[in-house]
Design a protein around this motif. Structure first.
Motif, PDB file in Angstrom:
ATOM      1  N   ASN A  64     -13.917  40.767 -28.654  1.00  0.00           N
ATOM      2  CA  ASN A  64     -12.745  41.625 -28.468  1.00  0.00           C
ATOM      3  C   ASN A  64     -11.607  40.942 -27.714  1.00  0.00           C
ATOM      4  O   ASN A  64     -10.484  41.442 -27.773  1.00  0.00           O
ATOM      5  CB  ASN A  64     -13.149  42.897 -27.713  1.00  0.00           C
ATOM      6  CG  ASN A  64     -14.162  43.718 -28.485  1.00  0.00           C
ATOM      7  OD1 ASN A  64     -13.993  43.958 -29.675  1.00  0.00           O
ATOM      8  ND2 ASN A  64     -15.218  44.156 -27.807  1.00  0.00           N
ATOM      9  N   CYS A  65     -11.880  39.861 -27.012  1.00  0.00           N
ATOM     10  CA  CYS A  65     -10.799  39.191 -26.273  1.00  0.00           C
ATOM     11  C   CYS A  65     -10.084  38.190 -27.155  1.00  0.00           C
ATOM     12  O   CYS A  65     -10.493  37.912 -28.297  1.00  0.00           O
ATOM     13  CB  CYS A  65     -11.362  38.500 -25.032  1.00  0.00           C
ATOM     14  SG  CYS A  65     -11.978  39.654 -23.787  1.00  0.00           S
ATOM     15  N   GLU A  66      -9.018  37.635 -26.628  1.00  0.00           N
ATOM     16  CA  GLU A  66      -8.199  36.705 -27.387  1.00  0.00           C
ATOM     17  C   GLU A  66      -8.895  35.353 -27.511  1.00  0.00           C
ATOM     18  O   GLU A  66      -9.963  35.110 -26.936  1.00  0.00           O
ATOM     19  CB  GLU A  66      -6.839  36.555 -26.701  1.00  0.00           C
ATOM     20  CG  GLU A  66      -6.065  37.879 -26.629  1.00  0.00           C
ATOM     21  CD  GLU A  66      -4.759  37.722 -25.879  1.00  0.00           C
ATOM     22  OE1 GLU A  66      -4.512  36.613 -25.345  1.00  0.00           O
ATOM     23  OE2 GLU A  66      -3.991  38.706 -25.813  1.00  0.00           O
ATOM     24  N   GLU A  67      -8.232  34.446 -28.266  1.00  0.00           N
ATOM     25  CA  GLU A  67      -8.818  33.144 -28.544  1.00  0.00           C
ATOM     26  C   GLU A  67      -8.968  32.307 -27.271  1.00  0.00           C
ATOM     27  O   GLU A  67      -9.878  31.491 -27.155  1.00  0.00           O
ATOM     28  CB  GLU A  67      -7.958  32.401 -29.573  1.00  0.00           C
ATOM     29  CG  GLU A  67      -8.520  31.051 -29.994  1.00  0.00           C
ATOM     30  CD  GLU A  67      -7.624  30.351 -30.991  1.00  0.00           C
ATOM     31  OE1 GLU A  67      -7.946  29.193 -31.353  1.00  0.00           O
ATOM     32  OE2 GLU A  67      -6.606  30.946 -31.396  1.00  0.00           O
ATOM     33  N   ARG A  68      -8.097  32.523 -26.297  1.00  0.00           N
ATOM     34  CA  ARG A  68      -8.160  31.731 -25.058  1.00  0.00           C
ATOM     35  C   ARG A  68      -9.467  31.986 -24.301  1.00  0.00           C
ATOM     36  O   ARG A  68      -9.973  31.099 -23.606  1.00  0.00           O
ATOM     37  CB  ARG A  68      -6.955  32.036 -24.180  1.00  0.00           C
ATOM     38  CG  ARG A  68      -6.790  33.508 -23.826  1.00  0.00           C
ATOM     39  CD  ARG A  68      -5.392  33.777 -23.251  1.00  0.00           C
ATOM     40  NE  ARG A  68      -5.200  35.185 -22.940  1.00  0.00           N
ATOM     41  CZ  ARG A  68      -5.334  35.715 -21.726  1.00  0.00           C
ATOM     42  NH1 ARG A  68      -5.693  34.934 -20.710  1.00  0.00           N
ATOM     43  NH2 ARG A  68      -5.148  36.996 -21.520  1.00  0.00           N
ATOM     44  N   PHE A  69     -10.037  33.191 -24.431  1.00  0.00           N
ATOM     45  CA  PHE A  69     -11.318  33.470 -23.777  1.00  0.00           C
ATOM     46  C   PHE A  69     -12.451  32.686 -24.462  1.00  0.00           C
ATOM     47  O   PHE A  69     -13.328  32.132 -23.793  1.00  0.00           O
ATOM     48  CB  PHE A  69     -11.609  34.968 -23.815  1.00  0.00           C
ATOM     49  CG  PHE A  69     -12.919  35.337 -23.152  1.00  0.00           C
ATOM     50  CD1 PHE A  69     -12.997  35.509 -21.778  1.00  0.00           C
ATOM     51  CD2 PHE A  69     -14.083  35.499 -23.900  1.00  0.00           C
ATOM     52  CE1 PHE A  69     -14.190  35.839 -21.170  1.00  0.00           C
ATOM     53  CE2 PHE A  69     -15.270  35.827 -23.305  1.00  0.00           C
ATOM     54  CZ  PHE A  69     -15.332  36.004 -21.920  1.00  0.00           C
ATOM     55  N   ARG A  70     -12.438  32.613 -25.812  1.00  0.00           N
ATOM     56  CA  ARG A  70     -13.476  31.875 -26.522  1.00  0.00           C
ATOM     57  C   ARG A  70     -13.384  30.386 -26.226  1.00  0.00           C
ATOM     58  O   ARG A  70     -14.409  29.697 -26.135  1.00  0.00           O
ATOM     59  CB  ARG A  70     -13.354  32.146 -28.027  1.00  0.00           C
ATOM     60  CG  ARG A  70     -13.749  33.566 -28.415  1.00  0.00           C
ATOM     61  CD  ARG A  70     -13.864  33.720 -29.920  1.00  0.00           C
ATOM     62  NE  ARG A  70     -12.537  33.703 -30.552  1.00  0.00           N
ATOM     63  CZ  ARG A  70     -11.782  34.759 -30.746  1.00  0.00           C
ATOM     64  NH1 ARG A  70     -12.198  35.969 -30.346  1.00  0.00           N
ATOM     65  NH2 ARG A  70     -10.615  34.671 -31.354  1.00  0.00           N
TER      66      ARG A  70
END
Length: 465
Positions: free
Chosen positions: A77-83
């Protein structure tokens, strides 16, 4: 859209509620709120990862399982920066530790989550290559990415051996089989005991085989001698030891005879006795086996001779050994204890001499220390002082050496006969050199280099008055 900045305590408080040990299932409302906090924070990916790391390292496995669920929800559910932050080198070691954890449920859940990431987001984003590499390494090391469900395994095994009559599929069935085996064993034991009690003895009865009363009382009785010990196993058997003389009363059975020893009578095996009452053969065998008595003494010649004979023996056995080999070996073995005792005596003497040497050295060291502290005279017992310093007495002048002995004695004095030198001049004439004292010098601790002898010039001739 302007993003807010939430403090670290806000993340910790919310994550503590979502992963509380008292929760029985996931709190999805709180988990989605945690994801929104990360998306609305400028540094949310880093702060959220820090908070998750604390809960993933918790000692309670239940807390760790809930934290893995929060991590999976944030990944989706979070943005790509979290992954990208999860796939960083700093956090990849945390994922590896969770996948190889000693807690089976934690490790299985983390490996299943990792497998889902590889099959979904990692296919489209090349920046998540570390996640793919971690999956490949774990797969190469033999880790399973399938849920280890014992019930599912049992179902598979039951379906595989459903038609096998020897297969036991339940604990109740296994217990019933064990009871049946125990009952069968008990019945067999009872039957064996019944057979033993009803069956007759395997040996012939003494009453049935007892011969009739001898009509001729003067007939000689047959006697045998026991070769081995025999202990009776039943009441109708006769016990004896080797060497006992047995009177045979019945030998109709070739294997079991009837005899008596004194008042005792019974059956005994015929192979345990012999008709030869004298023990001459046994004595001859014992004397032949006995080695000749050897007087034990240390003899080097015997040892050397034994070694020579052993070297000359044929190892193949084609040529017989020398006749004196057995005697030489016995004599050599007999010297073993004497040699050991002699070596022990030498060791004791050596140890006592070493202790005496140490005591003498200690006494000499104490003596040297006492002399040095007192400052007294210590004679040199090893070298003469004059030889140590290479001191030579001054020689007479050349014009006095050619003179006759009588004149030489008179001319050795540098003063005229009618002149009497002062005591100071005499002391100066016969004094030691400046570098040599009148007292003997002590022995130096280290070897000193020899000094070159000094040549002393003769004293000037005295003036004539």
């Amino acid at each position: 859209k302007v993003k807010k900045t939430f403090p670290m305590s806000a993340y910790d408080d919310l994550l503590a509620k979502v992963t509380a040990p008292t929760l029985t299932s996931e709190n999805w409302e709180g988990i989605l709120g945690f994801c929104d906090m990360i998306n609305n924070d400028y540094e949310g990916q880093k702060t959220g990862i820090k908070a998750l790391r604390k809960r993933l390292n918790n000692r309670d496995p239940h807390v760790v399982l809930l934290a893995i669920s929060v991590l999976d929800s944030c990944w989706a559910n979070c943005e790509e920066r979290f992954r990208k932050e999860v796939s960083s080198a700093q956090f990849i070691n945390e994922l590896k530790a969770l996948c190889t954890s000693s807690q089976r449920q934690v490790a299985e859940k983390m490996r299943l989550t990792l497998l889902k990431w590889v099959q979904t987001e990692c296919k489209n984003e090349s920046s998540l290559s570390l996640i793919v590499s971690l999956y490949k390494n774990l797969d190469a090391d033999g880790y399973s990415f399938v849920v280890d469900d014992p019930k599912a395994k049992t179902k598979i095994i039951d379906a595989k051996y459903a038609n096998d009559p020897n297969y036991v599929g339940s604990a109740a069935e296994e217990e019933a089989i064990a009871k049946a085996i125990a009952a069968s064993l008990a019945d067999s034991e009872k039957q064996e005991k019944a057979k033993k009690s009803t069956s007759s003895s395997m040996y012939p009865s003494t009453k049935a085989t007892s011969p009739p009363t001898q009509s001729n009382p003067n007939a000689p009785e047959k006697k045998v001698r026991a070769l081995y010990d025999f202990e009776a196993a039943e009441n109708n058997e006769l016990s004896f030891v080797a060497g006992d003389v047995i009177v045979v009363t019945d030998e109709s059975n070739p294997h079991w005879w009837t005899g008596r020893i004194g008042t005792q009578q019974g059956l005994f095996p015929s192979s345990f006795v012999t008709n030869q009452l004298d023990d001459s053969k046994a004595k001859e065998a014992e004397t032949a086996q006995k080695a000749p008595e050897v007087v034990a003494s240390i003899n080097e010649a015997v040892l050397v001779r034994c070694l020579q004979v052993l070297h000359e023996c044929d190892p193949t056995g084609e040529r017989p050994d020398p006749q004196d080999l057995a005697q030489l070996e016995a004599a050599s073995y007999a010297q073993g204890s004497l040699i050991d005792a002699h070596l022990a005596s030498i060791d004791r003497q050596s140890n006592s001499l070493a202790q005496i040497d140490i005591a003498i050295r200690d006494v000499l060291a104490l003596y040297d220390d006492a002399v040095q502290k007192s400052g007294g005279y210590q004679p040199n017992m090893y070298q003469q002082p004059m030889q140590q310093y290479n001191y030579q007495q001054p020689q007479a002048p050349y014009y006095q050496q050619a003179a006759p002995p009588a004149q030489q004695v008179q001319q050795q004095h540098p003063y005229p006969q009618h002149y009497t030198p002062t005591p100071q001049q005499q002391q100066q004439q016969y004094a030691y050199p400046p570098n040599v004292s009148s007292a003997p010098a002590p022995v130096p601790q280290q070897a000193q280099q020899p000094q070159q002898p000094q040549q002393w010039a003769p004293a000037p001739p005295a003036q004539q008055y």
